[in-house]
Design a protein around this motif. Sequence first.
Motif, mmCIF file in Angstrom:
data_model
loop_
_atom_site.group_PDB
_atom_site.id
_atom_site.type_symbol
_atom_site.label_atom_id
_atom_site.label_comp_id
_atom_site.label_asym_id
_atom_site.label_seq_id
_atom_site.Cartn_x
_atom_site.Cartn_y
_atom_site.Cartn_z
ATOM 1 N N LEU A 4 -40.242 3.828 24.906
ATOM 2 C CA LEU A 4 -38.959 4.433 25.272
ATOM 3 C C LEU A 4 -37.824 3.415 25.134
ATOM 4 O O LEU A 4 -36.722 3.743 24.692
ATOM 5 C CB LEU A 4 -39.020 4.973 26.697
ATOM 6 N N GLY A 5 -38.098 2.177 25.520
ATOM 7 C CA GLY A 5 -37.089 1.136 25.344
ATOM 8 C C GLY A 5 -36.768 0.889 23.881
ATOM 9 O O GLY A 5 -35.605 0.705 23.515
ATOM 10 N N MET A 6 -37.792 0.911 23.031
ATOM 11 C CA MET A 6 -37.562 0.724 21.597
ATOM 12 C C MET A 6 -36.741 1.868 21.024
ATOM 13 O O MET A 6 -35.877 1.662 20.165
ATOM 14 C CB MET A 6 -38.903 0.598 20.872
ATOM 15 N N TRP A 7 -37.011 3.109 21.498
ATOM 16 C CA TRP A 7 -36.234 4.261 21.026
ATOM 17 C C TRP A 7 -34.770 4.131 21.431
ATOM 18 O O TRP A 7 -33.875 4.355 20.615
ATOM 19 C CB TRP A 7 -36.835 5.549 21.581
ATOM 20 N N GLN A 8 -34.522 3.744 22.671
ATOM 21 C CA GLN A 8 -33.136 3.570 23.113
ATOM 22 C C GLN A 8 -32.455 2.442 22.344
ATOM 23 O O GLN A 8 -31.259 2.533 22.019
ATOM 24 C CB GLN A 8 -33.088 3.287 24.622
ATOM 25 N N PHE A 9 -33.202 1.397 22.016
ATOM 26 C CA PHE A 9 -32.606 0.299 21.252
ATOM 27 C C PHE A 9 -32.269 0.744 19.838
ATOM 28 O O PHE A 9 -31.250 0.318 19.265
ATOM 29 C CB PHE A 9 -33.552 -0.897 21.218
ATOM 30 N N SER A 10 -33.097 1.613 19.257
ATOM 31 C CA SER A 10 -32.771 2.132 17.923
ATOM 32 C C SER A 10 -31.506 2.980 17.973
ATOM 33 O O SER A 10 -30.692 2.944 17.047
ATOM 34 C CB SER A 10 -33.944 2.955 17.369
ATOM 35 N N ARG A 11 -31.307 3.746 19.062
ATOM 36 C CA ARG A 11 -30.073 4.508 19.230
ATOM 37 C C ARG A 11 -28.884 3.566 19.389
ATOM 38 O O ARG A 11 -27.786 3.825 18.882
ATOM 39 C CB ARG A 11 -30.183 5.421 20.452
ATOM 40 N N TYR A 12 -29.095 2.449 20.083
ATOM 41 C CA TYR A 12 -28.036 1.447 20.217
ATOM 42 C C TYR A 12 -27.635 0.904 18.841
ATOM 43 O O TYR A 12 -26.441 0.778 18.535
ATOM 44 C CB TYR A 12 -28.515 0.310 21.118
ATOM 45 N N GLU A 13 -28.625 0.626 17.991
ATOM 46 C CA GLU A 13 -28.326 0.110 16.661
ATOM 47 C C GLU A 13 -27.597 1.152 15.819
ATOM 48 O O GLU A 13 -26.671 0.815 15.075
ATOM 49 C CB GLU A 13 -29.617 -0.329 15.976
ATOM 50 N N GLU A 14 -28.015 2.424 15.918
ATOM 51 C CA GLU A 14 -27.357 3.492 15.156
ATOM 52 C C GLU A 14 -25.890 3.618 15.563
ATOM 53 O O GLU A 14 -24.994 3.720 14.715
ATOM 54 C CB GLU A 14 -28.079 4.817 15.387
ATOM 55 N N ARG A 15 -25.640 3.633 16.859
ATOM 56 C CA ARG A 15 -24.265 3.792 17.336
ATOM 57 C C ARG A 15 -23.423 2.558 17.030
ATOM 58 O O ARG A 15 -22.224 2.675 16.748
ATOM 59 C CB ARG A 15 -24.266 4.080 18.836
ATOM 60 N N THR A 16 -24.025 1.391 17.061
ATOM 61 C CA THR A 16 -23.295 0.178 16.698
ATOM 62 C C THR A 16 -22.882 0.237 15.231
ATOM 63 O O THR A 16 -21.763 -0.153 14.870
ATOM 64 C CB THR A 16 -24.164 -1.064 16.962
ATOM 65 N N ALA A 17 -23.775 0.734 14.374
ATOM 66 C CA ALA A 17 -23.452 0.862 12.947
ATOM 67 C C ALA A 17 -22.287 1.828 12.740
ATOM 68 O O ALA A 17 -21.415 1.597 11.891
ATOM 69 C CB ALA A 17 -24.682 1.320 12.171
ATOM 70 N N ILE A 18 -22.263 2.916 13.509
ATOM 71 C CA ILE A 18 -21.151 3.873 13.397
ATOM 72 C C ILE A 18 -19.843 3.210 13.810
ATOM 73 O O ILE A 18 -18.815 3.348 13.131
ATOM 74 C CB ILE A 18 -21.426 5.114 14.267
ATOM 75 N N ASN A 19 -19.850 2.481 14.910
ATOM 76 C CA ASN A 19 -18.632 1.793 15.364
ATOM 77 C C ASN A 19 -18.160 0.772 14.343
ATOM 78 O O ASN A 19 -16.952 0.636 14.094
ATOM 79 C CB ASN A 19 -18.885 1.121 16.713
ATOM 80 N N ASP A 20 -19.102 0.049 13.742
ATOM 81 C CA ASP A 20 -18.729 -0.923 12.710
ATOM 82 C C ASP A 20 -18.109 -0.219 11.506
ATOM 83 O O ASP A 20 -17.140 -0.719 10.913
ATOM 84 C CB ASP A 20 -19.955 -1.726 12.273
ATOM 85 N N ARG A 21 -18.657 0.942 11.149
ATOM 86 C CA ARG A 21 -18.126 1.690 10.013
ATOM 87 C C ARG A 21 -16.708 2.187 10.306
ATOM 88 O O ARG A 21 -15.838 2.144 9.439
ATOM 89 C CB ARG A 21 -19.053 2.859 9.692
ATOM 90 N N ILE A 22 -16.470 2.641 11.529
ATOM 91 C CA ILE A 22 -15.132 3.086 11.911
ATOM 92 C C ILE A 22 -14.140 1.936 11.800
ATOM 93 O O ILE A 22 -13.037 2.082 11.254
ATOM 94 C CB ILE A 22 -15.142 3.658 13.345
ATOM 95 N N ASP A 23 -14.528 0.776 12.314
ATOM 96 C CA ASP A 23 -13.615 -0.378 12.313
ATOM 97 C C ASP A 23 -13.408 -0.927 10.906
ATOM 98 O O ASP A 23 -12.277 -1.246 10.512
ATOM 99 C CB ASP A 23 -14.164 -1.477 13.232
ATOM 100 N N ASN A 24 -14.480 -1.036 10.142
ATOM 101 C CA ASN A 24 -14.375 -1.644 8.812
ATOM 102 C C ASN A 24 -13.616 -0.758 7.834
ATOM 103 O O ASN A 24 -12.927 -1.259 6.942
ATOM 104 C CB ASN A 24 -15.772 -1.949 8.264
ATOM 105 N N ALA A 25 -13.753 0.576 7.988
ATOM 106 C CA ALA A 25 -13.092 1.480 7.050
ATOM 107 C C ALA A 25 -11.576 1.351 7.111
ATOM 108 O O ALA A 25 -10.885 1.579 6.111
ATOM 109 C CB ALA A 25 -13.503 2.924 7.325
ATOM 110 N N GLY A 26 -11.055 1.012 8.273
ATOM 111 C CA GLY A 26 -9.607 0.877 8.403
ATOM 112 C C GLY A 26 -9.049 -0.350 7.714
ATOM 113 O O GLY A 26 -7.824 -0.464 7.581
ATOM 114 N N ARG A 27 -9.908 -1.254 7.251
ATOM 115 C CA ARG A 27 -9.449 -2.502 6.636
ATOM 116 C C ARG A 27 -9.528 -2.487 5.119
ATOM 117 O O ARG A 27 -9.126 -3.451 4.471
ATOM 118 C CB ARG A 27 -10.291 -3.671 7.162
ATOM 119 N N VAL A 28 -10.087 -1.409 4.547
ATOM 120 C CA VAL A 28 -10.246 -1.359 3.095
ATOM 121 C C VAL A 28 -9.449 -0.194 2.527
ATOM 122 O O VAL A 28 -9.110 0.764 3.228
ATOM 123 C CB VAL A 28 -11.738 -1.219 2.705
ATOM 124 N N ALA A 29 -9.146 -0.283 1.236
ATOM 125 C CA ALA A 29 -8.395 0.780 0.570
ATOM 126 C C ALA A 29 -9.262 2.031 0.470
ATOM 127 O O ALA A 29 -10.482 1.941 0.300
ATOM 128 C CB ALA A 29 -7.960 0.323 -0.818
#
Length: 244
Positions: A4-29
């Motif tokens: 269960l901890g590993m599953w929650q950590f995988s969700r943490y990684e997925e959501r972190t990737a989404i946040n990174d994509r939101i932030d990074n997209a604003g810096r590129v054309a």
Amino acid sequence: MVLLGMWQFSRYEERTAINDRIDNAGRVAPAPLRDRLPAPTGPAGTAGAAPSADTAWTRVTATGRYDNANVILVRGRTVESRVGFEVLTPLVLADGSAVLVDRGWVPPAPGGATVQPQIPDAPTGEVTVVGRVHLTESSPGVVERRNGRIETRRVGVPRIARELPYPVYGAYLLLEEQTSSAEPAMFEAIPIKHENNWLNGGYAVQWWIFAVMALFAYGWLARREARGGSGGTAEPQDRAAEPA
């Protein structure tokens, strides 16, 4: 508990990737629409294939003409605790296909949260827009025409496409800017919210702590049981020999 901890950590990684994509997209054309979304290939009234999840929130640009005859009102949408409508207008491209552009949020007309507001037409003529890719929403509801507008509760692109006279891309855009005049002040941009990734990270740590505590408790109870079994000095009694 470890799993269960590993599953929650995988969700943490997925959501972190989404946040990174939101932030990074604003810096590129922004990229051309067709470089990010598969073009629709079906007949009128159908939607193209949905893009991959990692396309969400990236910035794209598209050029076409708004179709003010097929405005879509999405009711019951909340911005800063206020309930109103999101306004989507198809942008018809040169090849005859279209992409839905979310022009922003507007409050309802006086009289209730479901009363249709008066929406100004989108700019006429050729327009180039820049927007963020938003994946189609799940559980699409009923799509109907009311007072000359298409109205729905969820932005289910394939379901909305059935009401339109051209093929539609399988995702829609949150408008950021356009080359023609700006949208009227009544429109508010749809905020892009970051995922609460730390919530899943905290749950993962909790499950792993519980796993360690369970092992510790098992060892402590086993040790206590072992001490209790060897600590007694009384001889076992034969109950059959006891007097009645």
